[in-house]
Enzyme design. Structure first.
Site, PDB file in Angstrom:
ATOM      1  N   LYS A  55       0.851  -1.198   0.000  1.00 46.29           N
ATOM      2  CA  LYS A  55       0.000   0.000   0.000  1.00 46.29           C
ATOM      3  C   LYS A  55       0.884   1.245   0.000  1.00 46.29           C
ATOM      4  CE  LYS A  55      -3.961  -2.120   2.261  1.00 46.29           C
ATOM      5  NZ  LYS A  55      -5.142  -1.958   1.430  1.00 46.29           N
ATOM      6  N   ASP A 109      -6.135 -13.681  10.811  1.00 44.01           N
ATOM      7  CA  ASP A 109      -6.434 -13.094   9.506  1.00 44.01           C
ATOM      8  C   ASP A 109      -5.790 -11.716   9.331  1.00 44.01           C
ATOM      9  OD1 ASP A 109      -7.945 -13.137   7.000  1.00 44.01           O
ATOM     10  OD2 ASP A 109      -9.165 -11.539   7.878  1.00 44.01           O
ATOM     11  N   HIS A 157      -0.986  -8.303   8.803  1.00 43.08           N
ATOM     12  CA  HIS A 157      -1.094  -6.900   8.375  1.00 43.08           C
ATOM     13  C   HIS A 157      -0.785  -5.904   9.512  1.00 43.08           C
ATOM     14  CE1 HIS A 157      -2.684  -8.777   4.917  1.00 43.08           C
ATOM     15  NE2 HIS A 157      -3.956  -8.799   5.254  1.00 43.08           N
TER      16      HIS A 157
HETATM   17  C1  BG6 Z   1      -7.129  -9.832   3.858  1.00 39.89           C
HETATM   18  C2  BG6 Z   1      -8.032 -10.470   4.892  1.00 39.89           C
HETATM   19  O1  BG6 Z   1      -5.816 -10.296   3.999  1.00 39.89           O
HETATM   20  O2  BG6 Z   1      -7.150  -8.423   4.025  1.00 39.89           O
HETATM   21  C3  BG6 Z   1      -9.440  -9.924   4.793  1.00 39.89           C
HETATM   22  O3  BG6 Z   1      -8.045 -11.870   4.696  1.00 39.89           O
HETATM   23  C4  BG6 Z   1      -9.428  -8.423   4.856  1.00 39.89           C
HETATM   24  O4  BG6 Z   1     -10.268 -10.440   5.827  1.00 39.89           O
HETATM   25  C5  BG6 Z   1      -8.436  -7.835   3.860  1.00 39.89           C
HETATM   26  O5  BG6 Z   1     -10.746  -7.968   4.557  1.00 39.89           O
HETATM   27  C6  BG6 Z   1      -8.293  -6.336   4.068  1.00 39.89           C
HETATM   28  O6  BG6 Z   1      -7.534  -5.784   3.023  1.00 39.89           O
HETATM   29  P1  BG6 Z   1      -7.775  -4.303   2.538  1.00 39.89           P
HETATM   30  O7  BG6 Z   1      -6.686  -4.066   1.545  1.00 39.89           O
HETATM   31  O8  BG6 Z   1      -9.152  -4.255   1.958  1.00 39.89           O
HETATM   32  O9  BG6 Z   1      -7.654  -3.444   3.763  1.00 39.89           O
END
Ligand code: BG6
Length: 480
Positions: A179, A232, A237
């Protein structure tokens, strides 16, 4: 300011799982945008692979559909793009299709194998690629999350991949690293001299990292119920956001220098006491089903929300907690890192104990940008009163003339072709993150602890508020 597109060398990209959901939503549109931007041209090819028996034309129709909506002016480009797309049906665990793949791949261009498939296929596909001579010593292999579901399985996956590929060939995707604003966090910290001297516990009171989503888990409940917010989102993240916020400046912006510093942050994380964690699960509201309905599991104790206080036990951060929170079905989609600076040590303005503190908010999405909340004089006569004002920068406005920001996948795929691993997780980093997350998850499953219910469209469960209140702090608002 016009961003430059630096073309990559010619490549053959083999995409396993080419008809899957991720390919349709992210990978094909991402590749097409890079093609439109001129980052690669007609000497590169993409070979879609899946189990289905499809003709090239049938497959190209699927890719064409994934690129919708296409503007009138882009029609010709789509056909030019598709002329570089081919298809091979392969049985990942059997013999079918491997010979045609070996024949199709060219000897003199970069080879990249993107495994957009379930982790149980990583090993078998890697083995076939290597044993059939399709993968060479400088080929790249890309794997998607989830990379394991605990330390043991992540270690096993690493061991399997490393049997056939070396670490410098393995690209583990965490799309948050692709990002734009996540990379801007590094630019902000390490390309400016303003913030870094203050970036420590002497000047920063605490940090809040929020990744709030308004979407439910409807449609992917089966996967999600085995995973929960901790596996998840937090282990990967949010962990990456924490690392980039907390890490020491690497000596150079090279893949291993950056990843070494991130690893040190993960290794410095203290075990999180159960009292410093709030877990939640959304309940039904109106038309909207409950988490348990979406998960198809009426007794589920999996969390769709988690908030926690994390301590980075090192010289820079001792005494400055990092609060993390993420959840589904919250009031708004909002991802941000908010850095709360300490109040001035002494107030010279009579009658004012606590000024409006300085908070630096780095917004990942939506509306990517940065805001620095400052305290100024309340305008007008009537004595010295203070008020809050912000210095606000929305990247889209500041960089008006530059190319539209790329989706994370566009950047990451081009980095694979360039051979740049900076924005990919190294094997030891993933294992360290699981080593930290495992005891937390075990503490919930060993003596089953039910998550607290919260309303759809709220900011999460009551316990998350209490987690902050007991430290005399407050979360930033999610939505209005
Ligand atoms: C994914 C998860 O890795 O990232 C999802 O498995 C989540 O549950 C998504 O919704 C969020 O990504 P972004 O880029 O939409 O914030």
């Amino acid at each position: 300011m016009v961003s430059r597109v630096i073309p990559v060398d010619a490549f053959d990209l083999v995409l396993f799982g080419a008809t899957g959901d991720l390919a349709r939503r992210k990978i094909w549109p991402g590749l097409f945008h890079r093609f439109l931007a001129g980052q690669f041209n007609n000497d590169s090819r993409i070979l879609g692979v899946s189990r289905s028996e499809l003709s090239r034309e049938e497959f190209q129709d699927k890719v064409r559909a994934a690129l919708e909506p296409i503007e009138e002016s882009e029609h010709d480009c789509v056909e030019r793009f598709l002329s570089q797309v081919d298809y091979i049906s392969i049985d990942a665990t059997g013999d079918r299709g491997w010979k045609p793949l070996a024949k199709a791949i060219r000897p003199d261009v970069i080879r990249a194998f993107y495994l957009s498939v379930a982790p149980s296929f990583f090993g078998p596909i890697a083995a076939r690629l290597k044993q059939s001579g399709i993968a060479t010593d400088d080929s790249r292999i890309v794997v998607e999350k989830p990379f394991g579901n605990d330390l043991k399985s992540a270690r096993a996956l690493n061991a399997e991949l490393r049997t056939y590929f070396q670490e410098h060939q393995i690209y583990r995707i965490d799309h948050y690293l692709g990002k734009e604003t996540v990379q801007n966090l590094m630019a902000l910290r390490f390309a400016n001299s303003l913030f870094e001297p203050l970036w420590n516990s002497s000047h920063i009171d605490h940090v809040q990292i929020t990744v709030a989503e308004s979407l439910s888990v409807d449609g992917r409940g089966e996967y999600y119920d085995q995973s929960g917010a901790m596996r998840d989102m937090v282990q990967n993240h949010l962990m990456q956001l924490l690392c980039l916020t907390a890490m020491e400046p690497p000596s150079q912006f090279t893949p291993n220098a950056v990843r070494n510093e991130k690893l040190k942050v993960i290794e410095a994380l203290k075990e999180v006491p159960i009292d410093d964690i709030a877990r939640g699960q959304y309940r039904a509201a109106g038309e909207q089903g409950s988490y348990r309905e979406h998960a198809g599991n009426p007794n589920s104790i999996t969390e769709s929300f988690v908030a926690m206080k994390v301590d980075v036990a090192n010289w820079r951060w001792a005494g400055t907690p990092f609060y993390l929170r993420t959840g589904k079905c919250l009031r708004e989609r909002l991802s941000e890192i908010a850095v709360y600076f300490r109040n001035p040590p002494h107030m010279i303005f009579p009658g004012i104990d606590t000024p409006h503190g300085n908070v630096l908010v780095i917004r990942l999405q939506p509306d990517e940008g940065m805001t620095l909340h400052t305290t100024i004089k309340d305008p007008g006569p009537g004595g010295m009163r203070l008020t809050e004002a912000s210095l606000d920068m929305t990247f889209a406005d500041s960089l008006k003339d530059s190319e539209k920001p790329q989706d994370a996948y566009e950047r990451l795929i081009m980095d694979v072709i360039r051979g740049d691993q900076t924005l990919f997780m190294r094997g030891d980093e993933v294992e360290a993150a699981w080593a930290w997350a495992d005891p937390i998850i075990a503490s919930w499953t060993d003596r089953p602890i039910k998550p607290q219910q919260y309303d759809v469209g709220s900011a999460g469960p009551e316990d998350a508020l209490l987690l902050m209140h007991k430290d005399g702090r407050r979360w930033r608002t999610i939505g209005q």
